[in-house]
Design a protein around this motif. Structure first.
Motif, mmCIF file in Angstrom:
data_model
loop_
_atom_site.group_PDB
_atom_site.id
_atom_site.type_symbol
_atom_site.label_atom_id
_atom_site.label_comp_id
_atom_site.label_asym_id
_atom_site.label_seq_id
_atom_site.Cartn_x
_atom_site.Cartn_y
_atom_site.Cartn_z
ATOM 1 N N ASP A 182 0.618 -1.268 0.234
ATOM 2 C CA ASP A 182 -0.466 0.448 0.237
ATOM 3 C C ASP A 182 0.809 1.425 0.231
ATOM 4 O O ASP A 182 0.485 2.153 -0.497
ATOM 5 C CB ASP A 182 -0.719 -0.236 1.165
ATOM 6 C CG ASP A 182 -1.608 -1.318 1.209
ATOM 7 O OD1 ASP A 182 -2.583 -1.730 0.530
ATOM 8 O OD2 ASP A 182 -1.988 -2.043 2.295
ATOM 9 N N ALA A 183 2.363 1.444 0.760
ATOM 10 C CA ALA A 183 2.727 2.630 0.574
ATOM 11 C C ALA A 183 4.587 1.739 0.723
ATOM 12 O O ALA A 183 4.591 0.696 0.930
ATOM 13 C CB ALA A 183 2.793 3.292 2.093
ATOM 14 N N GLY A 184 5.362 2.928 0.789
ATOM 15 C CA GLY A 184 6.612 2.270 0.939
ATOM 16 C C GLY A 184 7.073 3.741 1.594
ATOM 17 O O GLY A 184 7.212 5.142 1.290
ATOM 18 N N ALA A 185 8.557 3.597 1.718
ATOM 19 C CA ALA A 185 9.342 4.526 2.514
ATOM 20 C C ALA A 185 10.634 4.956 0.900
ATOM 21 O O ALA A 185 11.745 3.828 0.969
ATOM 22 C CB ALA A 185 9.668 4.891 3.481
ATOM 23 N N LEU A 186 11.242 5.397 0.811
ATOM 24 C CA LEU A 186 12.948 5.782 0.095
ATOM 25 C C LEU A 186 13.224 6.811 -0.373
ATOM 26 O O LEU A 186 12.881 7.952 0.311
ATOM 27 C CB LEU A 186 11.880 4.888 -1.513
ATOM 28 C CG LEU A 186 11.539 6.073 -2.424
ATOM 29 C CD1 LEU A 186 12.161 6.452 -3.755
ATOM 30 C CD2 LEU A 186 9.773 5.962 -2.546
ATOM 31 N N ASN A 187 14.242 6.891 -0.778
ATOM 32 C CA ASN A 187 15.295 8.088 -0.813
ATOM 33 C C ASN A 187 14.142 9.521 -1.848
ATOM 34 O O ASN A 187 14.382 8.977 -2.309
ATOM 35 C CB ASN A 187 16.095 7.642 -1.083
ATOM 36 C CG ASN A 187 18.444 8.491 -1.566
ATOM 37 O OD1 ASN A 187 17.206 9.372 -2.578
ATOM 38 N ND2 ASN A 187 19.094 8.272 -1.901
ATOM 39 N N ILE A 188 14.722 10.106 -0.999
ATOM 40 C CA ILE A 188 14.248 11.588 -2.024
ATOM 41 C C ILE A 188 14.755 11.879 -3.396
ATOM 42 O O ILE A 188 13.958 12.449 -4.169
ATOM 43 C CB ILE A 188 13.829 13.003 -1.200
ATOM 44 C CG1 ILE A 188 13.020 13.524 -2.199
ATOM 45 C CG2 ILE A 188 15.289 13.607 -1.256
ATOM 46 C CD1 ILE A 188 12.485 14.741 -1.593
ATOM 47 N N SER A 189 15.896 11.253 -2.919
ATOM 48 C CA SER A 189 16.704 11.932 -4.127
ATOM 49 C C SER A 189 16.380 10.824 -5.546
ATOM 50 O O SER A 189 15.904 10.841 -6.756
ATOM 51 C CB SER A 189 18.527 11.538 -4.238
ATOM 52 O OG SER A 189 19.374 11.479 -5.273
ATOM 53 N N VAL A 190 16.142 9.689 -5.707
ATOM 54 C CA VAL A 190 15.943 8.585 -6.460
ATOM 55 C C VAL A 190 14.235 8.672 -6.546
ATOM 56 O O VAL A 190 13.955 8.647 -7.943
ATOM 57 C CB VAL A 190 16.214 7.286 -5.610
ATOM 58 C CG1 VAL A 190 15.505 6.641 -7.030
ATOM 59 C CG2 VAL A 190 17.427 6.685 -5.605
ATOM 60 N N TRP A 191 13.064 9.208 -5.937
ATOM 61 C CA TRP A 191 12.166 9.617 -6.818
ATOM 62 C C TRP A 191 12.068 10.678 -7.525
ATOM 63 O O TRP A 191 11.610 10.716 -8.488
ATOM 64 C CB TRP A 191 11.331 9.627 -4.848
ATOM 65 C CG TRP A 191 10.618 10.334 -4.921
ATOM 66 C CD1 TRP A 191 9.553 11.509 -5.211
ATOM 67 C CD2 TRP A 191 8.477 9.382 -5.908
ATOM 68 N NE1 TRP A 191 8.242 11.682 -5.717
ATOM 69 C CE2 TRP A 191 7.527 10.798 -6.219
ATOM 70 C CE3 TRP A 191 8.428 8.723 -6.278
ATOM 71 C CZ2 TRP A 191 6.847 10.071 -6.950
ATOM 72 C CZ3 TRP A 191 7.178 7.809 -6.588
ATOM 73 C CH2 TRP A 191 6.593 9.101 -6.839
ATOM 74 N N GLU A 192 12.864 11.781 -6.791
ATOM 75 C CA GLU A 192 12.814 12.703 -8.230
ATOM 76 C C GLU A 192 13.736 12.703 -8.853
ATOM 77 O O GLU A 192 13.291 13.401 -10.136
ATOM 78 C CB GLU A 192 14.262 14.425 -7.453
ATOM 79 C CG GLU A 192 12.891 14.409 -5.822
ATOM 80 C CD GLU A 192 13.313 15.929 -5.360
ATOM 81 O OE1 GLU A 192 14.486 15.656 -5.113
ATOM 82 O OE2 GLU A 192 12.644 16.337 -4.517
ATOM 83 N N LYS A 193 14.281 11.383 -8.869
ATOM 84 C CA LYS A 193 15.014 11.112 -10.580
ATOM 85 C C LYS A 193 14.040 10.588 -11.065
ATOM 86 O O LYS A 193 14.274 10.287 -12.343
ATOM 87 C CB LYS A 193 16.578 10.632 -10.066
ATOM 88 C CG LYS A 193 16.612 9.786 -11.965
ATOM 89 C CD LYS A 193 17.724 11.595 -12.045
ATOM 90 C CE LYS A 193 18.582 10.161 -13.320
ATOM 91 N NZ LYS A 193 19.327 11.300 -14.211
#
Length: 281
Positions: A182-193
């Protein structure tokens, strides 16, 4: 001693010097191995030019292996997250030291993502849901998201319906996008890329919470590295100039505006968070 003996002795004496001509580098596997190798290649070429040494990329299978390879001096330079640096520092009795970090790492953040129609809008909405972290040893994909969950009064092991570990930031995005969690947590840099490269549909997957800032990634070395080589490496990183097109290409691959010096004390907050969460052994 005969001529052959002298020659053999000379060659033997030269071995340590010859061995020192190779700079072995590794990184925590927080993304796919091919992506890590692609991102490092131009930086490796730059470090070769700056140090006069052959740079050898040494991939590892997991975060623990990255820690052990530097602690045991099987590599000379390692890209760590804040938590893996703390683990390496503890394992080496303080002999693993951070050299430089990206300017972005002085104020790093994590994001929590979910499918747009999941109904999840706050951290409290994660109760009773399936949630994925990245690697268990990841700073931005596990430790700090867990820290902020605990601060909000949410205990993953008891409050989540199911707790998963994807192993890497890109895998977390894939798990959420595929509806596996349903959800996940991750590095903002990878998300923005991923967003910039249009590898994720933001009409289908969205960020619903961004953490406060904390110190994260760094390039670390072992204290036994010769001081002159350590200083040469530090100068090389600090000399990368975004106004230089070739340097900017390297920095862009590292998702960095520039590199800045760092010190062990910057990671005391991460160490405290790890100890509080019972994750530092």
């Amino acid at each position: 001693m005969g001529r052959r003996g002298l020659l053999a002795a000379a060659l033997f004496a030269a071995l340590p010097v010859m061995a020192q001509q190779v700079l072995r580098v590794t990184a925590i596997p927080d993304e796919a191995p091919t992506e890590l190798a692609r991102k490092f290649a131009p930086l490796g070429q730059y470090l070769e030019a700056q140090t006069g040494m052959k740079v050898e990329w040494t991939p590892v299978t997991d975060y623990a292996a990255a820690v052990e390879t530097l602690v045991n001096r099987k590599v000379d330079l390692a890209w760590f997250g804040g938590f893996t640096f703390v683990q390496a520092s503890v394992r080496s009795a303080g002999k693993v030291i951070p050299l430089v970090q990206r300017e972005e790492d002085t104020k790093f953040r994590s994001v929590f993502i979910t499918e747009a129609d999941s109904g999840i809008k706050t951290l409290a909405d994660l109760k009773g849901r399936s949630v994925s972290f990245g690697s268990a040893s990841s700073t931005s994909g596990h430790l700090m998201p867990r820290h902020f969950l605990l601060t909000a009064g949410i205990k993953p092991e008891t409050d989540f319906k199911h707790l998963a570990f994807s192993g890497a930031h890109d895998a977390t995005i894939a798990a959420v996008a595929a509806g596996k969690v349903d959800a996940g947590a991750l590095n903002i840099s990878v998300w923005e890329k991923f967003v910039a490269d249009k590898k994720v549909d933001t009409s289908q997957v969205k960020v619903f919470f961004t953490t406060p800032a904390y110190y994260d990634y760094n390039w670390s070395v072992h204290a036994d590295m010769p001081a002159d080589l350590r200083e040469k490496l530090k100068r090389a990183f600090l000399a990368l100039d975004p106004a230089n097109p070739a340097h900017k290409a390297i920095l862009d691959l590292q998702r960095a505006t520039r590199f800045v010096p760092t010190v062990p004390e910057n990671y005391s907050g991460i160490r405290a968070a790890a100890e509080s969460a019972g994750l530092l052994k």
